[in-house]
Design a protein around this motif. Structure first.
Motif, PDB file in Angstrom:
ATOM      1  N   GLU A  51      -4.511   3.060  -9.963  1.00  0.00           N
ATOM      2  CA  GLU A  51      -3.941   1.750 -10.332  1.00  0.00           C
ATOM      3  C   GLU A  51      -4.301   0.654  -9.328  1.00  0.00           C
ATOM      4  O   GLU A  51      -4.023  -0.516  -9.575  1.00  0.00           O
ATOM      5  N   HIS A  52      -4.896   1.043  -8.183  1.00  0.00           N
ATOM      6  CA  HIS A  52      -5.198   0.051  -7.146  1.00  0.00           C
ATOM      7  C   HIS A  52      -6.689  -0.170  -6.901  1.00  0.00           C
ATOM      8  O   HIS A  52      -7.047  -1.023  -6.079  1.00  0.00           O
ATOM      9  N   ARG A  85      11.515   7.726  -1.772  1.00  0.00           N
ATOM     10  CA  ARG A  85      11.108   6.325  -1.570  1.00  0.00           C
ATOM     11  C   ARG A  85      12.089   5.587  -0.667  1.00  0.00           C
ATOM     12  O   ARG A  85      11.684   4.711   0.096  1.00  0.00           O
ATOM     13  N   ASP A 118       6.164   6.951  -7.614  1.00  0.00           N
ATOM     14  CA  ASP A 118       7.078   5.842  -7.940  1.00  0.00           C
ATOM     15  C   ASP A 118       7.834   6.023  -9.252  1.00  0.00           C
ATOM     16  O   ASP A 118       8.660   5.184  -9.605  1.00  0.00           O
TER      17      ASP A 118
END
Ligand code: DAT
Ligand code: MG
Length: 136
Positions: A51-52, A85, A118
């Motif tokens: 995604e990056h 997280r 996440d």
């Protein structure tokens, strides 16, 4: 009970923080389900951070992630994704709450010691990528 995927990144392994970091997760009631010290290559990093890969920060992040051994782990427990997280702290250590791993140890946004999935969907994808032998 849920599962999440964690990386102790090359900066934290090089700094001798593996025991400290795993201890924080264990003391929070999380159980280590799988654990592996390994070094990844650039194409593997691209799959992990899919995604990056188009972002400006990605090329130096990719270089960092392949720069040395890292620890990959599956952790399980109640609210495992959220707990990890929270223990990790905000992405930017300057924004991370006191007492989190990133506040205590990270040296920059890029070299921020740890990764945690996440969401449930991301955890499933990452576990399948990093531990295919454990995935049906
Ligand atoms: P997180 O690792 O907290 O899930 P993310 O998914 O937004 O954060 O980004 C993945 C990693 O990319 C992050 O741990 C460090 C790096 N990164 C993110 N934003 C960055 C930025 N602005 N500059 C440098 N590195 C960055
Ligand atoms: Mg992320």
């Amino acid at each position: 009970m849920s599962k999440t995927f964690v990386i102790i990144k090359p900066d934290a392994v090089a700094a001798g923080l593996v025991g400290d970091i795993l201890g924080r997760y264990e003391r929070a009631g999380l159980r280590i389900e799988a654990l592996q010290l390994r070094q990844i290559d650039g194409s593997f990093a691209d799959h992990h951070y899919v995604e990056h890969i188009e972002k400006d920060f990605y090329p130096p992040l990719r270089k960092f992630m392949i720069s040395g051994p890292l620890v990959a782990a599956i952790l399980s427990g109640d609210q495992a994704i959220e707990k990890v997280r929270e223990i990790n702290g905000a992405t930017d250590p300057a924004q991370a709450d006191p007492g989190t791993i990133r506040a205590d140890h990270a040296t920059s946004v890029r070299e921020n010691c740890v990764h945690g999935s996440d969401s449930e969907k991301t955890a499933e994808r990452e576990i399948a990528l990093w531990f295919p032998e454990l995935t049906g």
